[in-house]
Structure formats: structure tokens, C-alpha cells
Design a protein around this motif. Structure first.
Motif, PDB file in Angstrom:
ATOM      1  N   MET A   1     -24.595   1.715 -21.212  1.00  0.00           N
ATOM      2  CA  MET A   1     -25.364   2.346 -20.149  1.00  0.00           C
ATOM      3  C   MET A   1     -24.733   3.679 -19.747  1.00  0.00           C
ATOM      4  SD  MET A   1     -26.067   0.973 -16.255  1.00  0.00           S
ATOM      5  CE  MET A   1     -24.339   1.174 -15.817  1.00  0.00           C
ATOM      6  N   LYS A   2     -25.540   4.726 -19.728  1.00  0.00           N
ATOM      7  CA  LYS A   2     -25.053   6.030 -19.313  1.00  0.00           C
ATOM      8  C   LYS A   2     -24.922   6.063 -17.797  1.00  0.00           C
ATOM      9  CE  LYS A   2     -25.641  10.847 -20.627  1.00  0.00           C
ATOM     10  NZ  LYS A   2     -26.506  11.821 -21.355  1.00  0.00           N
ATOM     11  N   LYS A   3     -23.790   6.551 -17.304  1.00  0.00           N
ATOM     12  CA  LYS A   3     -23.538   6.539 -15.869  1.00  0.00           C
ATOM     13  C   LYS A   3     -23.750   7.915 -15.249  1.00  0.00           C
ATOM     14  CE  LYS A   3     -20.391   2.619 -15.844  1.00  0.00           C
ATOM     15  NZ  LYS A   3     -19.106   2.079 -15.338  1.00  0.00           N
ATOM     16  N   SER A   4     -24.066   7.910 -13.946  1.00  0.00           N
ATOM     17  CA  SER A   4     -24.260   9.152 -13.208  1.00  0.00           C
ATOM     18  C   SER A   4     -22.932   9.876 -12.996  1.00  0.00           C
ATOM     19  CB  SER A   4     -24.894   8.866 -11.847  1.00  0.00           C
ATOM     20  OG  SER A   4     -26.217   8.404 -11.968  1.00  0.00           O
ATOM     21  N   LYS A   5     -23.044  11.178 -12.740  1.00  0.00           N
ATOM     22  CA  LYS A   5     -21.886  11.999 -12.425  1.00  0.00           C
ATOM     23  C   LYS A   5     -22.129  12.732 -11.105  1.00  0.00           C
ATOM     24  CE  LYS A   5     -20.859  13.006 -17.298  1.00  0.00           C
ATOM     25  NZ  LYS A   5     -20.672  14.087 -18.301  1.00  0.00           N
ATOM     26  N   ILE A   6     -21.068  12.916 -10.347  1.00  0.00           N
ATOM     27  CA  ILE A   6     -21.132  13.704  -9.109  1.00  0.00           C
ATOM     28  C   ILE A   6     -20.189  14.893  -9.222  1.00  0.00           C
ATOM     29  CG2 ILE A   6     -20.675  13.767  -6.628  1.00  0.00           C
ATOM     30  CD1 ILE A   6     -21.231  10.801  -6.493  1.00  0.00           C
ATOM     31  N   SER A  83     -29.251   3.163 -13.237  1.00  0.00           N
ATOM     32  CA  SER A  83     -28.770   1.860 -13.695  1.00  0.00           C
ATOM     33  C   SER A  83     -29.615   0.742 -13.087  1.00  0.00           C
ATOM     34  CB  SER A  83     -27.296   1.668 -13.327  1.00  0.00           C
ATOM     35  OG  SER A  83     -27.076   1.889 -11.951  1.00  0.00           O
ATOM     36  N   VAL A  84     -30.330   1.064 -12.002  1.00  0.00           N
ATOM     37  CA  VAL A  84     -31.288   0.140 -11.381  1.00  0.00           C
ATOM     38  C   VAL A  84     -32.594   0.892 -11.193  1.00  0.00           C
ATOM     39  CG1 VAL A  84     -31.850  -1.223  -9.330  1.00  0.00           C
ATOM     40  CG2 VAL A  84     -29.496  -1.174 -10.178  1.00  0.00           C
ATOM     41  N   GLU A 200     -25.240   4.143 -11.045  1.00  0.00           N
ATOM     42  CA  GLU A 200     -23.808   3.902 -10.865  1.00  0.00           C
ATOM     43  C   GLU A 200     -23.012   5.117 -11.328  1.00  0.00           C
ATOM     44  OE1 GLU A 200     -20.353   0.933 -12.582  1.00  0.00           O
ATOM     45  OE2 GLU A 200     -22.406   0.176 -12.402  1.00  0.00           O
ATOM     46  N   VAL A 201     -22.111   5.584 -10.492  1.00  0.00           N
ATOM     47  CA  VAL A 201     -21.333   6.794 -10.791  1.00  0.00           C
ATOM     48  C   VAL A 201     -20.111   6.439 -11.621  1.00  0.00           C
ATOM     49  CG1 VAL A 201     -19.975   8.671  -9.795  1.00  0.00           C
ATOM     50  CG2 VAL A 201     -22.152   8.013  -8.757  1.00  0.00           C
ATOM     51  N   GLY A 202     -19.962   7.139 -12.740  1.00  0.00           N
ATOM     52  CA  GLY A 202     -18.808   6.925 -13.593  1.00  0.00           C
ATOM     53  C   GLY A 202     -17.792   8.046 -13.529  1.00  0.00           C
TER      54      GLY A 202
END
Length: 220
Positions: A1-6, A83-84, A200-202
Motif C-alpha cells: 500500500m502506498k502511503k501519504s506524505k506530509i 488507505s481507507v 496513512e502517513v508514511g
């Protein structure tokens, strides 16, 4: 799963602590993500970043496109990856946290938020220009605006408590209508038919205005 970035320029605490001087351009902000939130130089109004464009909702209840060379004292941009994903939700400000905590895998990880569709009610607020007063005083006197039966997008970040000095505790969300005429900091909402995405932030990248004299001499 690719995660978000901030990517975040300065923080909730630096803005809350009174640093309002613009130290990053809108052009540079967009190199870090296509969605996000912020405010303009002087803590002027509320910035909504959607689809690679920067908008400002001001204290006169007007929305405009921000030019590339305008600056911000605070910005948080995201690369959003859901992710959701929840379709056709009936939702309110009061139930948003319970929906998030029920669906995400970890309540100790920040999440990007994107909610789009039909809203039965939206309440927003926006700061006036050229602020010098303490932040809580500004917030206490800023105008609020409400519309009903409006389409648009809510964008922002949910932060767990252990990161509140960076992002604030809980949700920090802004709204922009589909027709780009109504938008600012989200205060309250209820929705009849919306799509909800949590990412979800990775990766978190934090930047400060270390080359700014005012920033370096302030005590937060």
C-alpha cells in the motif's frame, strides 16, 4: 500500500506562537504536494490547496487564486494516497473522529483527510489581513460564514496527540466549494452524501524558517 506524505513549513506551534511572516512561496509549496492547507503572509485568511492550485478564502468571504510569488508563514502540503475509502457516507463534525478511529490501523500515526461531495451545512472561519495580535485573540474575533446544501471538498490532516506541537491535536481541515466561491478553515459541517478518504502517513518532512531573523529570535 502506498502511503501519504506530509511536507510542513513551520508548524502549528510557530503560527500559534505569533510568527506570521511569509517565508515560503506558493510556487515552492506546490513542489511538495497537490493538496494542503496554510495561511498567507500576515496570517491573512486561509489557504486551501487542491489539485495543484492554491486558493485563499479571506475574511470578507471571498475566494481567489493565489499567485506563485505570494508567501506563507505556515503551510502543510500532502501527497494523498487513500488507505481507507468510504463511499456515500452520512457524516458530521461530531462523528468524523469515531469514523476515523474505527477504520484506521493505528491511532498513533497521522493521516491525510479528503472528503468530497454534498454537504447539508458548512461553517467556515477566516482571519483578517495584517495580523499582529496574539493568535488566540485573532481567532476570537475572526468572522464565521455558513452555507447550506453546497458541494465541495474538505482537505487536511488528522494528527495524534503526541504530534500536536507540529500539527495541532486532532483534525486541521479546510473547505473549498466546487465552484471555488466559498472556502476557508472548517469549523463545523454535516454531510448527506460524501466520499471519505483517510491516508496513512508514511513520511513527514519538516522545514523551519531558519534563515529568518524574526523566526530565530522568537520564543515559542
Amino acid at each position: 500500500m502506498k502511503k501519504s506524505k506530509i511536507f510542513q513549513h513551520n508548524s502549528y506551534t510557530t503560527l500559534y506562537g505569533g510568527f506570521y511572516e511569509g517565508t515560503i512561496t506558493a510556487k515552492e509549496v506546490l513542489t511538495h504536494g497537490a493538496y494542503g492547507i496554510g495561511t498567507l503572509d500576515g496570517a491573512d485568511g486561509e489557504v486551501i490547496i487542491l489539485n495543484g492550485h492554491v486558493y485563499q478564502g479571506d475574511s470578507k468571504n471571498q475566494v481567489r487564486l493565489v499567485s506563485a510569488d505570494e508567501t506563507m508563514p505556515y503551510a502543510a502540503t500532502v501527497e494523498h494516497h487513500a488507505s481507507v475509502h468510504l463511499e456515500h457516507q452520512t457524516l458530521s463534525q461530531e462523528t468524523l473522529l469515531s469514523v476515523l478511529t474505527e477504520k484506521i490501523s493505528s491511532p498513533n500515526v497521522p493521516h491525510t483527510v479528503l472528503i468530497s461531495g454534498q454537504f447539508s451545512k458548512i461553517e467556515i472561519s477566516s482571519k483578517p489581513p495584517k495580523n499582529t495580535a496574539p493568535y488566540l485573540e485573532i481567532l476570537a474575533h475572526q468572522p464565521h460564514f455558513t452555507k447550506t446544501q453546497i458541494k465541495g471538498v474538505i482537505v487536511g490532516i488528522w494528527s495524534p496527540k503526541h504530534l500536536e506541537s507540529l500539527y495541532g491535536n486532532g483534525f486541521h481541515l479546510h473547505f473549498l466549494s466546487t465552484d471555488k466561491t466559498f472556502g476557508a478553515h472548517l469549523v463545523d459541517f454535516s454531510a448527506e452524501n460524501v466520499t471519505v478518504e483517510f491516508g496513512e502517513v508514511g513520511t513527514m518532512t519538516q522545514e523551519f524558517s531558519e534563515n529568518n531573523t524574526t523566526f530565530n529570535t522568537m520564543k515559542f
